[in-house]
Design a protein around this motif. Structure first.
Motif, PDB file in Angstrom:
ATOM      1  N   CYS A 149       6.301   2.872  -4.213  1.00  0.00           N
ATOM      2  CA  CYS A 149       7.619   2.865  -2.961  1.00  0.00           C
ATOM      3  C   CYS A 149       8.152   4.619  -2.312  1.00  0.00           C
ATOM      4  O   CYS A 149       7.903   4.719  -0.601  1.00  0.00           O
ATOM      5  CB  CYS A 149       8.378   2.893  -3.902  1.00  0.00           C
ATOM      6  SG  CYS A 149      10.314   2.382  -2.301  1.00  0.00           S
ATOM      7  N   ARG A 190       6.856   6.376   6.268  1.00  0.00           N
ATOM      8  CA  ARG A 190       8.113   5.696   7.410  1.00  0.00           C
ATOM      9  C   ARG A 190       8.426   6.597   8.290  1.00  0.00           C
ATOM     10  O   ARG A 190       9.316   6.637   8.888  1.00  0.00           O
ATOM     11  CB  ARG A 190       8.564   5.061   6.554  1.00  0.00           C
ATOM     12  CG  ARG A 190       7.735   2.946   6.524  1.00  0.00           C
ATOM     13  CD  ARG A 190       8.675   2.065   6.499  1.00  0.00           C
ATOM     14  NE  ARG A 190       7.186   1.186   5.988  1.00  0.00           N
ATOM     15  CZ  ARG A 190       7.528  -0.348   6.086  1.00  0.00           C
ATOM     16  NH1 ARG A 190       8.965  -0.371   6.260  1.00  0.00           N
ATOM     17  NH2 ARG A 190       7.114  -1.462   5.725  1.00  0.00           N
ATOM     18  N   ARG A 239       5.435   5.384   0.547  1.00  0.00           N
ATOM     19  CA  ARG A 239       5.630   4.561   2.002  1.00  0.00           C
ATOM     20  C   ARG A 239       6.461   5.082   2.061  1.00  0.00           C
ATOM     21  O   ARG A 239       7.019   5.106   3.525  1.00  0.00           O
ATOM     22  CB  ARG A 239       5.535   2.977   1.217  1.00  0.00           C
ATOM     23  CG  ARG A 239       4.998   2.679   0.532  1.00  0.00           C
ATOM     24  CD  ARG A 239       4.336   0.590   0.019  1.00  0.00           C
ATOM     25  NE  ARG A 239       4.673  -0.122   1.022  1.00  0.00           N
ATOM     26  CZ  ARG A 239       4.726  -1.455   1.029  1.00  0.00           C
ATOM     27  NH1 ARG A 239       4.781  -1.650  -0.144  1.00  0.00           N
ATOM     28  NH2 ARG A 239       4.544  -2.143   2.044  1.00  0.00           N
ATOM     29  N   LEU A 240       7.840   5.369   1.746  1.00  0.00           N
ATOM     30  CA  LEU A 240       9.061   6.172   2.546  1.00  0.00           C
ATOM     31  C   LEU A 240       8.914   7.372   3.245  1.00  0.00           C
ATOM     32  O   LEU A 240       9.282   7.290   4.220  1.00  0.00           O
ATOM     33  CB  LEU A 240      10.028   6.076   1.629  1.00  0.00           C
ATOM     34  CG  LEU A 240      10.940   4.944   1.453  1.00  0.00           C
ATOM     35  CD1 LEU A 240      11.535   5.530  -0.107  1.00  0.00           C
ATOM     36  CD2 LEU A 240      11.709   3.587   1.877  1.00  0.00           C
ATOM     37  N   ARG A 241       8.121   8.028   2.445  1.00  0.00           N
ATOM     38  CA  ARG A 241       7.483   9.044   3.415  1.00  0.00           C
ATOM     39  C   ARG A 241       6.963   9.211   4.372  1.00  0.00           C
ATOM     40  O   ARG A 241       6.962   9.981   5.072  1.00  0.00           O
ATOM     41  CB  ARG A 241       6.322   9.843   1.871  1.00  0.00           C
ATOM     42  CG  ARG A 241       7.424  10.838   1.132  1.00  0.00           C
ATOM     43  CD  ARG A 241       6.998  11.570   0.365  1.00  0.00           C
ATOM     44  NE  ARG A 241       5.352  12.431   0.982  1.00  0.00           N
ATOM     45  CZ  ARG A 241       5.880  13.424   1.060  1.00  0.00           C
ATOM     46  NH1 ARG A 241       7.068  14.050   0.617  1.00  0.00           N
ATOM     47  NH2 ARG A 241       5.067  14.244   2.451  1.00  0.00           N
ATOM     48  N   VAL A 295      12.009  12.854   2.829  1.00  0.00           N
ATOM     49  CA  VAL A 295      12.117  12.297   0.970  1.00  0.00           C
ATOM     50  C   VAL A 295      11.607  13.212   0.324  1.00  0.00           C
ATOM     51  O   VAL A 295      10.641  13.508  -0.067  1.00  0.00           O
ATOM     52  CB  VAL A 295      11.360  11.144   1.153  1.00  0.00           C
ATOM     53  CG1 VAL A 295      11.067  10.336  -0.470  1.00  0.00           C
ATOM     54  CG2 VAL A 295      11.731  10.229   1.879  1.00  0.00           C
TER      55      VAL A 295
END
Length: 484
Positions: free
Chosen positions: A348, A355, A351-353, A361
């Motif tokens: 998770c 986006r 994917r945050l990094r 992050v």
């Protein structure tokens, strides 16, 4: 905001759970409302009862029961708690549901409206509706049978302008004056000078119109879900067969399911009391193998009980009570709509990094330092794996370190001192012994460093009940952190 107004035009009749057709509710010798067969016979609201009986000789006449109407409206409000926690009563025959914050949950305004109308029909209620940004505007449109969603204020105002002046329910005197002025539609009122119109009909009607158009604030008193659930229904006629009680039970359990959603509870046990006109009441205990808030499950179990029940006497009232409740466990949805099952935290974060960017992050980890402001650090989880603390590090010091708050102030705040006692929203009571901290001599004098600190830390509480982490150095008292 988007308000869904539900108007129940036949509530005086439909609040009676058992009735025969054709039937009508009368008040002061005149027809108040009738069912479809009554309307087909040419009977209209306001006609004398003698005229109605002449048009429909077999008419079943029922007296109006306003307490029962209020009870039915409150039960509908409990039931509507499954759709939104924000709703209001609009007596005598309407509900207001704020659905703007629930649109994504149900998949849009049309989807939530469809579910609401289906639930009303399942309980035997005829419903008019409208959705609009202003609660009073939505209510007026629903009473007129608009049956549409007006998401924008301009569309709502255009629809309101076409309504007749009789829709708001103003007094007969106001209606006669408006008719004498030649004003038929609400839009006609907006074309006249407001000051002169206020002198002739008063400020109340014009203020109502402005609130309906969303030009004046119109806060609604929220419906407060009761702390305990217990609803009773008096039957207008005696019921001799247990299976005939399912329809009434459906209304009771629909209200219970909505109340459970509104209070975020699950039901483990409830009881249904059957009151007889002669003899002691009969109580059905419904026990569930696991806590639930499913209305369908409630009704299935009720049918099983009623199918085996032999009534000793006719039933004249029902009362449903929730006896044993448990808290609904919380659950979190997926952060990403397309997240795969079993995706871990590190995937998770990847994917945050992707986006948000790498610098957006960061993770928070421990640092080997006893000074509170230096005991944590940020690191990039994509390139650095947090190492376990050595056995002699501050994080594993066990009893050597006292209680630590999760919230530290950016800078310690100086506290007032009176009579040797520190004050923060009142005098602070010390709840722990002093925890001596002396550390940081190695970076004394370096720019931006915490430096050598010598402090005595205490856990304290003020008269408001707030717990604080304070310390005293050689000169003053300081507030350094707060406990949740």
């Amino acid at each position: 905001m988007l308000w869904l107004a539900l108007h129940f035009p036949l509530l005086p009749l439909e609040a009676l759970p058992q009735r025969q057709s054709p039937s009508a509710v009368v008040a002061r010798g005149r027809v108040l409302v009738g069912d479809g067969a009554v309307a087909a016979a040419g009977i209209r609201a306001g006609q004398k009862l003698s005229t109605a009986l002449g048009l429909q000789p077999g008419l079943a006449v029922l007296e109006r029961d306003e307490p029962r109407e209020r009870q039915a409206l409150q039960a509908l409000a409990c039931w509507a708690g499954r759709f939104t926690p924000t709703l209001s009563l609009a007596p005598p025959d309407a509900l207001l549901l704020e659905i703007g914050g629930c649109l994504r949950l149900f998949g849009g305004a049309q989807a939530i409206v469809g579910e609401v109308l289906a639930g009303c029909a399942a309980q035997g209620y005829s419903t008019g509706w409208a959705a609009a940004p202003a609660p009073l505007g939505a209510c007026w449109l629903a009473r007129h049978g608009a049956a549409a969603v007006y998401a924008e204020a301009t569309a709502m105002q255009a629809a309101l302008a076409a309504l007749p002046c009789a829709v708001p329910g103003w007094s007969d005197e106001v209606g006669r004056r408006l008719e004498s002025f030649g004003l038929i539609r609400l839009g006609d009122l907006l074309r006249l000078p407001a000051a002169g119109l206020r002198r002739r009909i008063g400020s109340g009607p014009l203020d109502d119109l402005l609130r309906a158009r969303g030009e004046l604030p119109d806060p609604q008193p929220p419906f407060v879900f009761p702390e305990r659930f217990a609803i009773a229904i008096d039957l207008p006629s005696r019921v001799e067969h247990a299976e005939a009680l399912v329809f009434v039970g459906q209304r009771l359990f629909a209200a219970l399911a909505g109340w459970l959603h509104g209070r975020q509870l699950l039901l483990r046990r409830c009881s249904l009391q059957l009151t007889h006109d002669d003899g002691p009441p009969c109580v059905l205990a419904l026990d569930f193998a696991e806590p639930s808030a499913d209305e369908g499950r409630f009704l299935r179990l009720l049918r099983e009980h009623l199918s085996r029940l032999q009534l000793t006497a006719p039933v004249e009232a029902l009362r449903l009570q929730a006896d044993e409740l448990v808290e609904r466990p919380g659950s979190s949805g997926a952060l990403f709509a397309q997240a795969t099952a079993g995706e871990g935290a590190l995937a998770c974060l990847e994917r945050l990094r992707a986006r948000l960017g790498g610098q957006a992050v960061q993770a928070l980890g421990q640092a080997a330092d006893f000074r509170p402001e230096c005991a944590t650090r940020q690191f990039d989880v994509a390139v650095e794996v947090p190492r376990k603390s050595p056995p002699d590090s501050p994080s594993r010091a066990g009893g050597a370190i006292g209680q630590r708050p999760l919230w530290l102030l950016p800078r310690p705040q100086v506290l007032a001192e009176r009579g040797g006692t520190p004050h923060w929203h009142g005098p602070l009571k010390l709840l722990s012994r002093a925890e001596r901290l002396e550390s940081g001599w190695w970076d004394e004098g370096e720019h931006g460093a915490a430096g050598d600190v010598r402090r005595d830390y205490f856990v304290a509480r003020n008269p408001r009940g707030q717990w604080a982490w304070i310390f005293r150095d050689g000169e003053d008292w300081f507030l350094h952190g707060l406990f949740a």
